[in-house]
Design an enzyme around this catalytic site. Structure first.
Site, PDB file in Angstrom:
ATOM      1  N   GLY A  46       0.814  -1.219   0.000  1.00  0.00           N
ATOM      2  CA  GLY A  46       0.000   0.000   0.000  1.00  0.00           C
ATOM      3  C   GLY A  46       0.845   1.265   0.000  1.00  0.00           C
ATOM      4  O   GLY A  46       0.548   2.238  -0.699  1.00  0.00           O
ATOM      5  N   CYS A  47       1.920   1.254   0.764  1.00  0.00           N
ATOM      6  CA  CYS A  47       2.802   2.423   0.842  1.00  0.00           C
ATOM      7  C   CYS A  47       3.515   2.654  -0.482  1.00  0.00           C
ATOM      8  O   CYS A  47       3.745   3.801  -0.881  1.00  0.00           O
ATOM      9  CB  CYS A  47       3.802   2.251   1.984  1.00  0.00           C
ATOM     10  SG  CYS A  47       2.990   2.160   3.597  1.00  0.00           S
ATOM     11  N   THR A  48       3.845   1.586  -1.181  1.00  0.00           N
ATOM     12  CA  THR A  48       4.497   1.706  -2.483  1.00  0.00           C
ATOM     13  C   THR A  48       3.534   2.307  -3.502  1.00  0.00           C
ATOM     14  O   THR A  48       3.908   3.218  -4.254  1.00  0.00           O
ATOM     15  CB  THR A  48       5.015   0.333  -2.953  1.00  0.00           C
ATOM     16  OG1 THR A  48       5.973  -0.140  -1.993  1.00  0.00           O
ATOM     17  CG2 THR A  48       5.660   0.418  -4.325  1.00  0.00           C
ATOM     18  N   ALA A  51       3.201   6.054  -2.682  1.00  0.00           N
ATOM     19  CA  ALA A  51       4.400   6.812  -3.027  1.00  0.00           C
ATOM     20  C   ALA A  51       4.574   6.935  -4.546  1.00  0.00           C
ATOM     21  O   ALA A  51       4.941   8.007  -5.043  1.00  0.00           O
ATOM     22  CB  ALA A  51       5.629   6.169  -2.398  1.00  0.00           C
TER      23      ALA A  51
END
Length: 157
Positions: A46-48, A51
């Protein structure tokens, strides 16, 4: 814990970025709108996605006099690996002791797969050029985060 109040000055901070360079919120005052987004952990799915969405729309943020700062409890070295792996073009900041996350009210109890633990509650804050908090997005969709924030900026903060 609660979020800072909209209309108030955003809590100040100075954190190391992925290259180990200090980044201070006050450095943008009078110059840029600032999007501060808190995310749990570099290089997770999710963070990838979140970003990479910011990376791909960087020129749109620039055209709206806005800078994006991602903050997580990761160390600068881990943030540098994340930046290099995904060719990220904005600053990621290391809040290893989660002191800034606590100031912003985003360090809290999380539940995942039946387990409870303390961590970052994925949240974004939009701060105007005067340093005042104008918007809080606490229901962040990692896939549309960049467009959700850009829509707010386009409509005037």
């Amino acid at each position: 814990m609660s979020f800072p109040k909209i209309g108030n000055l955003a809590p100040s901070f100075k954190l190391k970025n992925q290259a180990g360079v200090d980044v201070c919120l006050k450095d943008f005052k009078g110059k840029k709108n600032v999007v501060v987004y808190f995310y749990p952990k570099a290089s997770t799915p999710g963070c990838t996605v979140q970003a990479c969405g910011v990376r791909d729309t960087r020129t749109e943020f620039d055209s709206l006099d806005s800078v994006v700062l991602g903050i997580s409890p990761d160390a600068p070295a881990k943030l540098q690996k994340f930046t290099d792996k995904y060719d990220l073009n904005f600053d990621l900041l290391a809040d290893e002791d989660h002191a800034v996350a606590e100031q912003y009210g985003v360090w809290g109890l999380k539940k995942f797969m039946g387990r409870e633990f303390m961590g970052i509650l994925r949240t974004s804050f939009i701060i105007n050029k005067e340093g005042r908090l104008t918007h809080i997005l606490d229901k962040v969709n990692t896939k549309t985060h960049d467009q959700d924030v850009l829509n707010i900026l386009r409509n005037g903060i």
